[in-house]
Design a protein around this motif. Structure first.
Motif, short mmCIF file in Angstrom:
data_model
loop_
_atom_site.label_atom_id
_atom_site.label_comp_id
_atom_site.label_asym_id
_atom_site.label_seq_id
_atom_site.Cartn_x
_atom_site.Cartn_y
_atom_site.Cartn_z
N GLU A 21 0.83 -1.20 0.00
CA GLU A 21 0.00 0.00 0.00
C GLU A 21 0.87 1.26 0.00
O GLU A 21 0.53 2.26 -0.64
CB GLU A 21 -0.93 0.00 1.22
CG GLU A 21 -2.05 -1.02 1.13
CD GLU A 21 -3.13 -0.57 0.16
OE1 GLU A 21 -3.00 -0.88 -1.05
OE2 GLU A 21 -4.09 0.09 0.60
N ALA A 22 1.97 1.21 0.71
CA ALA A 22 2.89 2.34 0.72
C ALA A 22 3.45 2.58 -0.69
O ALA A 22 3.52 3.72 -1.17
CB ALA A 22 4.04 2.09 1.70
N VAL A 23 3.79 1.49 -1.38
CA VAL A 23 4.31 1.60 -2.74
C VAL A 23 3.23 2.18 -3.66
O VAL A 23 3.52 3.05 -4.49
CB VAL A 23 4.79 0.22 -3.25
CG1 VAL A 23 5.12 0.27 -4.74
CG2 VAL A 23 6.01 -0.23 -2.46
N ARG A 24 2.01 1.71 -3.50
CA ARG A 24 0.89 2.21 -4.32
C ARG A 24 0.72 3.72 -4.12
O ARG A 24 0.54 4.48 -5.08
CB ARG A 24 -0.40 1.47 -3.94
CG ARG A 24 -1.58 1.76 -4.83
CD ARG A 24 -2.70 0.75 -4.62
NE ARG A 24 -3.35 0.85 -3.33
CZ ARG A 24 -4.38 1.70 -3.08
NH1 ARG A 24 -4.82 2.49 -4.03
NH2 ARG A 24 -4.92 1.75 -1.89
N PHE A 25 0.79 4.17 -2.89
CA PHE A 25 0.67 5.59 -2.58
C PHE A 25 1.81 6.38 -3.25
O PHE A 25 1.57 7.39 -3.91
CB PHE A 25 0.73 5.80 -1.06
CG PHE A 25 0.80 7.24 -0.63
CD1 PHE A 25 -0.36 7.94 -0.32
CD2 PHE A 25 2.01 7.90 -0.51
CE1 PHE A 25 -0.31 9.27 0.08
CE2 PHE A 25 2.08 9.23 -0.12
CZ PHE A 25 0.91 9.91 0.18
N LEU A 26 3.02 5.89 -3.10
CA LEU A 26 4.18 6.63 -3.59
C LEU A 26 4.19 6.72 -5.12
O LEU A 26 4.56 7.76 -5.68
CB LEU A 26 5.47 5.98 -3.08
CG LEU A 26 5.65 6.08 -1.56
CD1 LEU A 26 6.73 5.12 -1.09
CD2 LEU A 26 5.98 7.52 -1.15
N ILE A 27 3.74 5.67 -5.80
CA ILE A 27 3.71 5.68 -7.26
C ILE A 27 2.72 6.72 -7.76
O ILE A 27 2.99 7.46 -8.71
CB ILE A 27 3.36 4.27 -7.80
CG1 ILE A 27 4.56 3.34 -7.62
CG2 ILE A 27 2.95 4.33 -9.27
CD1 ILE A 27 4.25 1.88 -7.94
N VAL A 28 1.55 6.81 -7.09
CA VAL A 28 0.52 7.75 -7.53
C VAL A 28 0.85 9.18 -7.11
O VAL A 28 0.73 10.11 -7.91
CB VAL A 28 -0.86 7.34 -6.95
CG1 VAL A 28 -1.90 8.39 -7.25
CG2 VAL A 28 -1.28 5.99 -7.51
N LYS A 29 1.28 9.35 -5.87
CA LYS A 29 1.43 10.70 -5.33
C LYS A 29 2.79 11.33 -5.61
O LYS A 29 2.91 12.54 -5.63
CB LYS A 29 1.19 10.67 -3.81
CG LYS A 29 -0.21 10.23 -3.42
CD LYS A 29 -1.24 11.30 -3.72
CE LYS A 29 -1.41 12.20 -2.52
NZ LYS A 29 -2.48 13.20 -2.76
N MET A 42 15.71 5.30 -6.92
CA MET A 42 15.70 3.98 -6.29
C MET A 42 15.64 4.15 -4.78
O MET A 42 16.61 4.58 -4.16
CB MET A 42 16.96 3.19 -6.68
CG MET A 42 17.07 2.93 -8.17
SD MET A 42 15.76 1.87 -8.81
CE MET A 42 16.21 0.31 -8.05
N TRP A 43 14.49 3.82 -4.20
CA TRP A 43 14.30 4.02 -2.76
C TRP A 43 14.07 2.69 -2.07
O TRP A 43 13.42 1.79 -2.62
CB TRP A 43 13.08 4.92 -2.51
CG TRP A 43 13.20 6.30 -3.08
CD1 TRP A 43 12.74 6.74 -4.28
CD2 TRP A 43 13.84 7.42 -2.47
NE1 TRP A 43 13.05 8.07 -4.45
CE2 TRP A 43 13.72 8.51 -3.35
CE3 TRP A 43 14.49 7.61 -1.24
CZ2 TRP A 43 14.24 9.78 -3.05
CZ3 TRP A 43 15.01 8.87 -0.96
CH2 TRP A 43 14.88 9.94 -1.86
N ASN A 44 14.56 2.59 -0.86
CA ASN A 44 14.27 1.44 -0.01
C ASN A 44 13.28 1.87 1.07
O ASN A 44 13.39 2.96 1.63
CB ASN A 44 15.54 0.93 0.68
CG ASN A 44 16.48 0.24 -0.29
OD1 ASN A 44 16.03 -0.45 -1.20
ND2 ASN A 44 17.76 0.45 -0.12
N ILE A 45 12.31 1.02 1.32
CA ILE A 45 11.36 1.24 2.41
C ILE A 45 11.67 0.20 3.48
O ILE A 45 11.65 -0.99 3.20
CB ILE A 45 9.91 1.08 1.94
CG1 ILE A 45 9.60 2.07 0.82
CG2 ILE A 45 8.94 1.26 3.10
CD1 ILE A 45 8.23 1.86 0.17
#
Ligand code: ZN
Length: 110
Positions: A21-29, A42-45
Motif C-alpha cells: 500500500e505504501a508503494v501504491r501511494f508513492l507511485i501515484v502521489k 531507487m528508494w528502499n522502504i
C-alpha cells in the motif's frame, strides 16, 4: 482497578501501513520522486523485522488530533539520503482510494 486507562491506550496504538500500500501511494502521489541529493529514483522502504509486509514506522514524537504521529522513512539506494512521509497522510489517502480490482498486473496464480 483502573479501567480508565483503556480509552487512552486505544488512541496510542501504532498504525499499520502495508508495504504494498505504501508503494501504491508513492507511485501515484510522487511519480517524480527522485532523490533530492543524487537524482536517482531507487528508494528502499524499511519493514518490520517480524513482518516484512508491514512498513516500519518511526514515532515522530508529536501528536496530530490527539493521536501520536508516525513517519515512514525512505532511504535512497544510491546515496543514503532519508526522506520522510507522515504515515497518517498516507493512510488517509489509501482509505479514500482503495485498491481496484482491475489492476494491470495480474495476481499470481497458485
Ligand atoms: Zn540519493
Amino acid at each position: 482497578m483502573s479501567d480508565s486507562s483503556d480509552n487512552y491506550k486505544r488512541s496510542t496504538v501504532e498504525p499499520i501501513l502495508l508495504y504494498d500500500e505504501a508503494v501504491r501511494f508513492l507511485i501515484v502521489k510522487t511519480p517524480n520522486g527522485k532523490c533530492f541529493a543524487c537524482g536517482t529514483d531507487m528508494w528502499n522502504i524499511s519493514t518490520k523485522e517480524e513482518s516484512t509486509d508491514h512498513c516500519f514506522l518511526r514515532k515522530a514524537g508529536g501528536t496530530i488530533s490527539g493521536a501520536p504521529a508516525y513517519n515512514l522513512e525512505l532511504e535512497c539506494n544510491n546515496c543514503g539520503l532519508i526522506r520522510t512521509h507522515r504515515s497518517e497522510v498516507m493512510l488517509a489517502w489509501l482509505a479514500m482510494n482503495p485498491k481496484t480490482e482491475d489492476a494491470s498486473r495480474a495476481p499470481e496464480n497458485e
